[in-house]
Scaffold this motif. Structure first.
Motif, PDB file in Angstrom:
ATOM      1  N   GLU A 254       2.971  11.163  -7.789  1.00 25.03           N
ATOM      2  CA  GLU A 254       3.455  12.075  -6.752  1.00 25.03           C
ATOM      3  C   GLU A 254       2.309  12.914  -6.191  1.00 25.03           C
ATOM      4  OE1 GLU A 254       6.424  11.852  -5.571  1.00 25.03           O
ATOM      5  OE2 GLU A 254       7.099  10.406  -7.094  1.00 25.03           O
ATOM      6  N   PHE A 255       1.389  13.301  -7.053  1.00 24.14           N
ATOM      7  CA  PHE A 255       0.239  14.092  -6.613  1.00 24.14           C
ATOM      8  C   PHE A 255      -0.602  13.304  -5.617  1.00 24.14           C
ATOM      9  CE2 PHE A 255      -4.277  15.149  -7.151  1.00 24.14           C
ATOM     10  CZ  PHE A 255      -4.260  16.500  -6.831  1.00 24.14           C
ATOM     11  N   LEU A 256      -0.895  12.043  -5.946  1.00 25.07           N
ATOM     12  CA  LEU A 256      -1.719  11.233  -5.044  1.00 25.07           C
ATOM     13  C   LEU A 256      -0.965  10.890  -3.764  1.00 25.07           C
ATOM     14  CD1 LEU A 256      -3.735   8.750  -7.273  1.00 25.07           C
ATOM     15  CD2 LEU A 256      -4.530  10.779  -6.083  1.00 25.07           C
ATOM     16  N   LYS A 257       0.331  10.699  -3.877  1.00 24.48           N
ATOM     17  CA  LYS A 257       1.143  10.390  -2.695  1.00 24.48           C
ATOM     18  C   LYS A 257       1.088  11.547  -1.697  1.00 24.48           C
ATOM     19  CE  LYS A 257       5.857   8.946  -1.482  1.00 24.48           C
ATOM     20  NZ  LYS A 257       5.532   7.617  -0.935  1.00 24.48           N
ATOM     21  N   LEU A 258       1.246  12.769  -2.207  1.00 22.76           N
ATOM     22  CA  LEU A 258       1.151  13.941  -1.347  1.00 22.76           C
ATOM     23  C   LEU A 258      -0.284  14.139  -0.856  1.00 22.76           C
ATOM     24  CD1 LEU A 258       3.439  16.541  -3.175  1.00 22.76           C
ATOM     25  CD2 LEU A 258       3.809  15.509  -0.920  1.00 22.76           C
ATOM     26  N   GLY A 259      -1.235  13.875  -1.757  1.00 25.64           N
ATOM     27  CA  GLY A 259      -2.630  14.038  -1.379  1.00 25.64           C
ATOM     28  C   GLY A 259      -3.032  13.131  -0.228  1.00 25.64           C
ATOM     29  N   ALA A 260      -2.556  11.876  -0.269  1.00 21.46           N
ATOM     30  CA  ALA A 260      -2.874  10.941   0.816  1.00 21.46           C
ATOM     31  C   ALA A 260      -2.221  11.383   2.124  1.00 21.46           C
ATOM     32  CB  ALA A 260      -2.405   9.542   0.431  1.00 21.46           C
ATOM     33  N   LYS A 261      -1.019  11.941   2.028  1.00 22.21           N
ATOM     34  CA  LYS A 261      -0.298  12.381   3.228  1.00 22.21           C
ATOM     35  C   LYS A 261      -0.988  13.564   3.893  1.00 22.21           C
ATOM     36  CE  LYS A 261       4.299  13.774   4.811  1.00 22.21           C
ATOM     37  NZ  LYS A 261       5.715  14.000   4.399  1.00 22.21           N
ATOM     38  N   TYR A 262      -1.535  14.460   3.085  1.00 24.76           N
ATOM     39  CA  TYR A 262      -2.147  15.675   3.630  1.00 24.76           C
ATOM     40  C   TYR A 262      -3.658  15.686   3.422  1.00 24.76           C
ATOM     41  CZ  TYR A 262       2.665  17.308   3.803  1.00 24.76           C
ATOM     42  OH  TYR A 262       4.001  17.430   4.072  1.00 24.76           O
ATOM     43  N   TYR A 263      -4.256  14.510   3.412  1.00 25.13           N
ATOM     44  CA  TYR A 263      -5.691  14.419   3.158  1.00 25.13           C
ATOM     45  C   TYR A 263      -6.518  15.099   4.246  1.00 25.13           C
ATOM     46  CZ  TYR A 263     -10.093  12.500   1.474  1.00 25.13           C
ATOM     47  OH  TYR A 263     -11.369  12.373   0.983  1.00 25.13           O
ATOM     48  N   HIS A 264      -5.914  15.318   5.405  1.00 27.73           N
ATOM     49  CA  HIS A 264      -6.636  15.983   6.488  1.00 27.73           C
ATOM     50  C   HIS A 264      -6.827  17.467   6.220  1.00 27.73           C
ATOM     51  CE1 HIS A 264      -2.315  16.407   7.284  1.00 27.73           C
ATOM     52  NE2 HIS A 264      -2.635  17.538   7.908  1.00 27.73           N
ATOM     53  N   VAL A 265      -6.100  18.016   5.244  1.00 32.19           N
ATOM     54  CA  VAL A 265      -6.227  19.434   4.896  1.00 32.19           C
ATOM     55  C   VAL A 265      -7.438  19.614   3.989  1.00 32.19           C
ATOM     56  CG1 VAL A 265      -5.103  21.403   3.790  1.00 32.19           C
ATOM     57  CG2 VAL A 265      -3.739  19.752   5.110  1.00 32.19           C
ATOM     58  N   ARG A 266      -8.271  20.590   4.286  1.00 32.08           N
ATOM     59  CA  ARG A 266      -9.519  20.763   3.561  1.00 32.08           C
ATOM     60  C   ARG A 266      -9.295  20.983   2.064  1.00 32.08           C
ATOM     61  NH1 ARG A 266     -13.800  24.940   5.930  1.00 32.08           N
ATOM     62  NH2 ARG A 266     -13.656  23.359   7.586  1.00 32.08           N
ATOM     63  N   LEU A 267      -8.307  21.793   1.700  1.00 30.09           N
ATOM     64  CA  LEU A 267      -8.041  22.064   0.290  1.00 30.09           C
ATOM     65  C   LEU A 267      -7.654  20.788  -0.445  1.00 30.09           C
ATOM     66  CD1 LEU A 267      -7.668  23.969  -2.095  1.00 30.09           C
ATOM     67  CD2 LEU A 267      -5.328  24.426  -1.290  1.00 30.09           C
TER      68      LEU A 267
ATOM     69  N   ARG B  79      -8.500  17.694   0.368  1.00 27.21           N
ATOM     70  CA  ARG B  79      -9.713  16.879   0.227  1.00 27.21           C
ATOM     71  C   ARG B  79     -10.577  17.378  -0.930  1.00 27.21           C
ATOM     72  NH1 ARG B  79     -10.048  17.353   5.897  1.00 27.21           N
ATOM     73  NH2 ARG B  79     -11.902  18.681   5.714  1.00 27.21           N
ATOM     74  N   LEU B  80     -10.599  18.690  -1.108  1.00 22.28           N
ATOM     75  CA  LEU B  80     -11.366  19.259  -2.207  1.00 22.28           C
ATOM     76  C   LEU B  80     -10.754  18.865  -3.557  1.00 22.28           C
ATOM     77  CD1 LEU B  80     -13.690  21.115  -3.091  1.00 22.28           C
ATOM     78  CD2 LEU B  80     -12.080  23.040  -2.966  1.00 22.28           C
ATOM     79  N   LEU B  81      -9.418  18.907  -3.644  1.00 23.57           N
ATOM     80  CA  LEU B  81      -8.747  18.551  -4.894  1.00 23.57           C
ATOM     81  C   LEU B  81      -8.925  17.071  -5.236  1.00 23.57           C
ATOM     82  CD1 LEU B  81      -5.385  20.533  -4.503  1.00 23.57           C
ATOM     83  CD2 LEU B  81      -7.277  21.049  -6.061  1.00 23.57           C
ATOM     84  N   LEU B  82      -8.998  16.245  -4.202  1.00 28.05           N
ATOM     85  CA  LEU B  82      -9.130  14.802  -4.421  1.00 28.05           C
ATOM     86  C   LEU B  82     -10.586  14.338  -4.477  1.00 28.05           C
ATOM     87  CD1 LEU B  82      -6.288  13.292  -2.184  1.00 28.05           C
ATOM     88  CD2 LEU B  82      -6.304  13.648  -4.655  1.00 28.05           C
ATOM     89  N   ALA B  83     -11.514  15.254  -4.330  1.00 25.20           N
ATOM     90  CA  ALA B  83     -12.930  14.878  -4.316  1.00 25.20           C
ATOM     91  C   ALA B  83     -13.359  14.135  -5.588  1.00 25.20           C
ATOM     92  CB  ALA B  83     -13.802  16.106  -4.104  1.00 25.20           C
ATOM     93  N   PRO B  84     -12.958  14.569  -6.798  1.00 27.24           N
ATOM     94  CA  PRO B  84     -13.343  13.801  -7.994  1.00 27.24           C
ATOM     95  C   PRO B  84     -12.783  12.384  -7.980  1.00 27.24           C
ATOM     96  CG  PRO B  84     -12.619  16.005  -8.592  1.00 27.24           C
ATOM     97  CD  PRO B  84     -12.271  15.823  -7.153  1.00 27.24           C
ATOM     98  N   SER B  85     -11.544  12.242  -7.502  1.00 24.85           N
ATOM     99  CA  SER B  85     -10.932  10.912  -7.422  1.00 24.85           C
ATOM    100  C   SER B  85     -11.702  10.010  -6.471  1.00 24.85           C
ATOM    101  CB  SER B  85      -9.476  11.040  -6.961  1.00 24.85           C
ATOM    102  OG  SER B  85      -8.946   9.793  -6.579  1.00 24.85           O
ATOM    103  N   MET B  86     -12.091  10.542  -5.326  1.00 26.00           N
ATOM    104  CA  MET B  86     -12.832   9.752  -4.352  1.00 26.00           C
ATOM    105  C   MET B  86     -14.224   9.408  -4.875  1.00 26.00           C
ATOM    106  SD  MET B  86     -10.597   9.499  -1.885  1.00 26.00           S
ATOM    107  CE  MET B  86     -11.366   9.161  -0.308  1.00 26.00           C
TER     108      MET B  86
END
Length: 348
Positions: free
Chosen positions: A262-275, A277-284
């Motif tokens: 669920e976290f990644l699903k929401l993260g992909a949906k709102y990846y345009h938001v800077r915060l 992108r910051l949270l997903l930076a380790p994953s990327m």
């Protein structure tokens, strides 16, 4: 109609893509042809109400991904078995963590099929190996330090650090194997092709090539999120008896995976938001260990697989499939009569 996210995984010399109604896997044969296998998704998984329930749907989709990945693995392996010489090799599949499966030692007996108990036994072994390596081994390592650690929180934090270190070391070492390096290039091709589709670009090498090699919904990133979330969850349990701790590491993994999904699903949906992108930076960043830059031929293979499922979902005109690969059965053998789509409706 609910939003649907296309995705897949890399296999040896190919890519599997999962659509709303079909899955398709395309593989580059030794002679340069692209062979594809396609089948409709008819399991209850795709129609059950559980798929609408947050957290639970992530657990179900993980199991589904294993089944589809196994079918894709069978096809890619069998394409190789149709053409390889007498020397044994390896079959590799990768999205979350690469799984290496030895090919049977062939002695000039002609085409063979990789399936049955041996395949499922290897998949089961791989799952047990993954749990033991990433969840049980770190706990055993921490047990030797327990007597020197007063805080249960610190103990769980060190266990999590061991877990992350093992993951990075494993991916770094396995990425040095030549066969897996090629799988990682197809992994990059899968990501680039999905990016091109999501941006509304034509699915050809010219438009796919400039796309990013990382993707916020990547399975490698998913594994990292699972490991990070596990640190928090296991810390809340404190430091119970060792056997209970081992059972908790095994039994709670699916539920942690559901939250991570669920976290990644929401993260992909709102990846345009800077915060976000910051949270997903380790994953990327971790994806740099499991992706490599693909060549145009690999992009072509990934595009074939994606176009197949897009046409099956009525998201792409069927005429775009003209001369788009050669249909084969799951044994990797080209079928005698070409078909536009590998579904009962198209064959009738």
């Amino acid at each position: 109609m609910a939003e649907f996210h296309y995705g897949g995984q890399a296999v040896m010399e190919g890519v599997m893509m999962r659509g709303r109604s079909d899955m398709a896997v395309a593989v580059r044969a030794e002679d340069g042809r692209i062979l594809y296998y396609q089948e409709p998704l008819t399991s209850w998984v795709y129609t059950s109400r559980i798929m609408k329930l947050p957290f639970l749907r992530g657990i179900v989709l993980l199991w589904d991904a294993l089944l589809l990945g196994t079918r894709a693995l069978v096809f890619s392996a069998n394409v190789g078995l149709q053409e390889e010489g007498d020397a044994p090799g390896t079959t590799v599949t990768a999205d979350v963590v690469p799984t290496i499966i030895p090919n049977p030692d062939k002695k000039g007996e002609g085409p063979q099929e990789l399936s049955g108990i041996a395949l499922w036994g290897t998949v089961a072994f791989s799952l047990l190996f993954g749990i033991a390596l990433f969840f049980v081994l770190p706990l055993i390592l921490v047990r030797f330090l327990d007597q020197h650690i007063a805080s249960s929180f610190v103990a769980n934090l060190i266990e999590g650090a061991f877990r992350l270190g093992i993951l990075v070391l494993y991916l770094g070492l396995i990425g040095r194997v030549p066969d897996i390096q090629r799988v990682f290039r197809y992994h990059g091709a899968e990501h680039k092709t999905i990016h091109a589709y999501e941006r509304g670009l034509p699915l050809d090498a010219e438009h796919i090539r400039p796309m990013p090699i990382e993707h916020p919904r990547c399975g490698t990133g998913f594994l990292l999120v699972v490991l990070l979330f596990s640190i928090v969850v296991f810390s809340l349990l404190g430091r119970p008896p060792f056997l209970i701790r081992i059972l908790s590491r095994i039994l709670l993994v699916p539920f942690i995976a559901g939250v991570a999904y669920e976290f990644l699903k929401l993260g992909a949906k709102y990846y345009h938001v800077r915060l976000v992108r910051l949270l997903l930076a380790p994953s990327m960043a971790l994806q740099k260990l499991t992706t490599r830059t693909p060549d145009d031929g690999m992009l072509e293979v990934a595009a074939v697989a994606l176009r197949r499922v897009l046409v099956a979902d009525d998201m792409l005109a069927a005429r775009t499939l003209a001369d788009d690969g050669i249909r084969a059965d799951q044994k990797g053998i080209p079928v005698a009569r070409p078909a536009l789509l590998a579904t009962p409706a198209a064959d009738g």
